[in-house]
Structures are given as structure tokens and as C-alpha cells.
Scaffold this active site. Sequence first.
Site, mmCIF file in Angstrom:
data_model
loop_
_atom_site.group_PDB
_atom_site.id
_atom_site.type_symbol
_atom_site.label_atom_id
_atom_site.label_comp_id
_atom_site.label_asym_id
_atom_site.label_seq_id
_atom_site.Cartn_x
_atom_site.Cartn_y
_atom_site.Cartn_z
ATOM 1 N N SER A 111 -0.877 7.757 -0.370
ATOM 2 C CA SER A 111 -1.909 8.268 -1.275
ATOM 3 C C SER A 111 -1.421 9.465 -2.079
ATOM 4 O O SER A 111 -1.951 9.738 -3.162
ATOM 5 C CB SER A 111 -3.149 8.660 -0.472
ATOM 6 O OG SER A 111 -3.678 7.511 0.160
ATOM 7 N N GLU A 124 10.959 16.174 14.100
ATOM 8 C CA GLU A 124 11.547 16.169 12.763
ATOM 9 C C GLU A 124 10.903 17.286 11.937
ATOM 10 O O GLU A 124 9.696 17.342 11.806
ATOM 11 C CB GLU A 124 11.231 14.816 12.143
ATOM 12 C CG GLU A 124 12.042 14.383 10.991
ATOM 13 C CD GLU A 124 11.722 12.919 10.622
ATOM 14 O OE1 GLU A 124 10.615 12.443 10.885
ATOM 15 O OE2 GLU A 124 12.617 12.282 10.066
ATOM 16 N N SER A 129 5.938 7.673 9.651
ATOM 17 C CA SER A 129 6.073 8.356 10.936
ATOM 18 C C SER A 129 6.100 7.379 12.095
ATOM 19 O O SER A 129 5.533 6.280 12.026
ATOM 20 C CB SER A 129 4.884 9.305 11.119
ATOM 21 O OG SER A 129 3.686 8.541 11.159
ATOM 22 N N LYS A 150 0.849 -1.182 0.000
ATOM 23 C CA LYS A 150 0.000 0.000 0.000
ATOM 24 C C LYS A 150 0.884 1.231 0.000
ATOM 25 O O LYS A 150 1.522 1.553 0.993
ATOM 26 C CB LYS A 150 -0.922 0.063 1.220
ATOM 27 C CG LYS A 150 -1.955 1.190 1.079
ATOM 28 C CD LYS A 150 -2.300 1.873 2.386
ATOM 29 C CE LYS A 150 -1.485 3.101 2.672
ATOM 30 N NZ LYS A 150 -1.611 4.186 1.663
ATOM 31 N N GLU A 152 10.766 1.479 9.771
ATOM 32 C CA GLU A 152 11.735 2.561 9.470
ATOM 33 C C GLU A 152 10.990 3.855 9.729
ATOM 34 O O GLU A 152 10.130 4.238 8.939
ATOM 35 C CB GLU A 152 12.172 2.485 8.010
ATOM 36 C CG GLU A 152 12.889 1.205 7.635
ATOM 37 C CD GLU A 152 14.230 1.052 8.345
ATOM 38 O OE1 GLU A 152 14.728 -0.078 8.413
ATOM 39 O OE2 GLU A 152 14.756 2.064 8.832
#
Length: 485
Positions: free
Chosen positions: A186, A389, A237, A183, A258
Site C-alpha cells: 500500500s 533485521e 516479512s 497486490k 522471499e
Amino acid sequence: MGSVTLSDPSLFREQCYIDGQWCDADDGGTFTVDNPATEETLGTAPRMGEAETRRAIDAAHAAFPAWRDKTAAERAGLLETWHDLMMEHQDDLGLLMTLEQGKPLAEAKGEIAYAASFLKWFAEEARRAYGDTIPAPKPGQRIVVIKQPIGVTAAITPWNFPSSMITRKAGAALAAGCTMVVKPASATPYSALALAELAQRAGIPAGVFSVITGSAGAISTALTDSPIVRKLSFTGSTEVGSKLMAQCAKHIQKVSLELGGNAPFIVFDDADLDKAVEGAMASKFRNTGQTCVCVNRFLVQDSVHDAFVDKLKVAIEAMNVGNGMDDGVTQAALINRGAADKVMEHIEDALGKGATVITGGQRHERGGSFVQPTLITGVSQDAQLCQEETFGPLAAVIPFKSEEDAIRIANDTPYGLAAYFYSNNIHRCWRVAEALESGMVGVNEGLISNAAAPFGGVKESGLGREGSHQGMDEYLEEKYLCMGS
Ligand SMILES: NC(=O)C1=CN([C@@H]2O[C@H](COP(=O)(O)OP(=O)(O)OC[C@H]3O[C@@H](n4cnc5c(N)ncnc54)[C@H](OP(=O)(O)O)[C@@H]3O)[C@@H](O)[C@H]2O)C=CC1
Ligand SMILES: O=C(O)[C@H](O)CS(=O)(=O)O
């Protein structure tokens, strides 16, 4: 796709790829995909959900035995053909990526080569899934350890590297003999669907590699609710990674994560400042600052602070901000306006806590999701950007006095993906490399990502490693055979 024409238009797919077939969502639902630079609509992709996901899982399950039973050389050959097709269509794949993700075309083509390198790497690794024989403690017994593919796997991937984050997972999975349902994000479905088109052309059998787009929640629920799926690999995230890890507990699915980073970049007083600036630019501004291994905090020792900042300012101001499709552009639009808002929030918060703008600091005159490449100094350690971040073109400099200060500040974060430092003192290099709480460390180097290296983080930056010889282990189970006399 607007005025852009591909050399091979059939690489632009607005359907998903399940069990070797191109299909729409069951209810015909779609979502639009926009060009981040122009905010124009490029096209649509199917809004799929649980039913379509279950079909993709069933197809992967049906395809697994035959794929597993191919020899490693046969699987390797198909991965090499897929690699060759990617490189043959590098220009078109780069165009698709720049249109949907925004990165400069040269970087997009570079990512295609990087993505293809994982297919080539794991085609070679497929042939090296070695086991063990171990001297048995009991007479007549023999201990043998074999490696077998874990089975049906799934991947959920991000928008910032829409091709390489898929091949870094699918290359390892398919090389090991697993099948995979992907997946993609989007925001960037077209790079993923083009990969599926080329997998089909390469002769990878139906069901072995499927790509479904649509509702992240519904699709991930279907993936983690299915005991057929034995492994999930996620890049994105930390917040979402944590949710997925919890969902995988239901059926004890293996999980690789990750996740986010907060990379420190330390410049010591014995650094080569020109090399440090070169490394800083490469690590900070790649993909307009939207990589999980981008520098998030610069830590610069007092005695070299002003010289380093002056050199970095010159390099930042030399960059060319624009539409990634245009020649010579080196900084592009961020993925969306929300990403630009987050960069501005970090700048304004740091300035409110005493920082100073050296260059940039404003939204770019192009508007939309463009932000000026920015350098700020005097950043307080309680600034938001020190714990979050930024994921954008903001270089934030924190001064420090001693090596011990630098290590303490660098490690003061729940993340631990990448870290960088510059020093010409070999004893300091070993001390600092060992002291940094990070999965990866660039020593006098700002670009550390490649297929040969074990990519991954510690603490809240993730679990597992991708690439290298460890990458395939994530898709293999070790089986211990105790051979009696
Ligand atoms: N480690 C890395 O390489 C990356 C880190 N990040 C970090 O994450 C931040 C947010 O970026 P963003 O792209 O929103 O990252 P997300 O983690 O939100 O998205 C990454 C992928 O996860 C999917 N996803 C989102 N929510 C869920 C959910 N609840 N369950 C299952 N899948 C989900 C997304 O699907 P969909 O697109 O359909 O929402 C996408 O495919 C960035 O600012 C950056 O800090 C982001 C990207 C890469
Ligand atoms: O997720 C990312 O940002 C990528 O892993 C970065 S890299 O692999 O291209 O360094």
C-alpha cells in the site's frame, strides 16, 4: 503528484487494473499515498477487498486457456515489448518510484532496469520449458515428462523494490503460460499500476495481468480461499509469509516465499580491506539499508578490525543524505517513521549493551523518517539487531577471533537469505562458503542480485527460487506420460 510532472502523465494511475479495465473500488473507498521524504500526500489508490479480488481471479481464470495456448515465442514477444516500454519510460517510472518509496532517483532508475531485465530474462526462458524422455524399464513402454503452466497465480509484493519484485514474479508466471493477480504494498502502488499501464500498451491480453490495491487481509483471504488460484508468490516479512503459507494449505496452493534476512558480512584477516569496504557499502546502504539481502551484522577478525572500521567510517561519512529527488543524494528517507524508530531502537539497544558509536547514531536533522548513516562497534551478540533485521542504515560490527567463531556467530540466526565474506585464501573461501547456512553467498562481492541468479533463502528466509532457470519452474507442473505399446 505535487510539483512533479511526468513526460507521460498517463503512467500515473490512481485506479486498479482488472480484466483490462481501469476501475475504482466498488464502494469508492481509497487510501492515501505519501512521499516518505516530504510526508506530503502524492495521491490515492482504491481500497479494494474480496469482491474486487474475486473479479480479478475470475478474469485471470477466463484469460488462462488462450494465454496458455499461445506459443512460447508469442508470449516471449509480448514480454519483450513490455520490457522495451519499461526502458522507454525509465525516467518517468524512476520518478514515480522515488516519489512513493523515497530511494535516490539514480537507484530508482536502476531498479527499473533491474525490473525490466526479469521480463527479458523470462522472455528467453519461455522458449526453454524443456521436458524429458526417460528409457522405460518395461518393453514397449515409453516415459515422457512434459511441463505445463500451473494456471491462475497470485503475488503479494513489498514496498522496498516496488517494480522489480513484481516483474521477478510476473515475468516468470506469464512466460510459463500462467496468468497473475498482483497486490502491491500500500505504500507503493503507483509503480505497480504503471507496470499495468505498460502491460496493457504491450498488448498483454485482458485478465492475464491484473493489479489490485487495498486491504491486505481481505485481498489475501480472497486469493487463498479460491481453489482457482493454484500458486501464491510472496516477498515480505517472515511473519506475514508464515501466515500466508498457512492460508495456502486450505487448497494446497503452491507457495514461494522471499522473506526476511539477517545477513552476516565476514571480514577475515586475509581480506583485501579496500574491496571489503567497497562491498560493505554496496550491500549495507543500497536502498538506504532497506533490502532483504543487506548486511545486518559485520563480523571482523581482530587483527584487521581497527583498519576496516577506520576505512568504513570514511566511506559512510562521505554519503549524502537527502530527498531522493535531489542530485547527488545517496541516502534517503526510510519508508516511514516506524522504520526509523526501529533503526533507533536497534542502535539504543546495542549501545545499552556496550557498543560504541563511531559515526552517526542519531535521527537526522531533516526529521521525519530520516536517520543518520551509523557505524557502531563492540556489538554484543545478545543485541536485538543480531536476531532482528534492522532494515535501515546501521552498520554494526562484532569482533571475532577464529574462523570457527565467525561461522558459529554468522549461523546463529533463524534466517538464511544472504551472507558475504572477504578472504583471499581459496581454501578458506570454499570452507566458509559451504559452512554458511544461507541461500546465497557473496564471496569477495557485495552485490549479488541479478536476473540470471537463483535468488532465495533457507531456514526462515523462505521457500523456492526466483530468477535464473529455476524461476519459471515455480509456475510449471511436470506431467509424466506413460506411453504403453
Ligand atoms: N524479503 C524482503 O524483501 C522484504 C522483507 N521485509 C521485512 O518485513 C519487515 C516489515 O516490512 P513490511 O513492508 O511491513 O512487510 P510486510 O510483510 O508487512 O508487507 C509486505 C506485503 O505483504 C502485505 N501484507 C501485510 N500484512 C499482510 C497479511 N496479514 N496478509 C497478507 N498480506 C499482508 C503488505 O500489504 P500492505 O502494504 O497493504 O500492508 C505488502 O504488500 C521489514 O522491516 C523487513 O524486515 C519487508 C519488505 C521486503
Ligand atoms: O526483497 C528485496 O529486498 C530484494 O529481493 C532485494 S534485491 O533483489 O534487489 O537484491
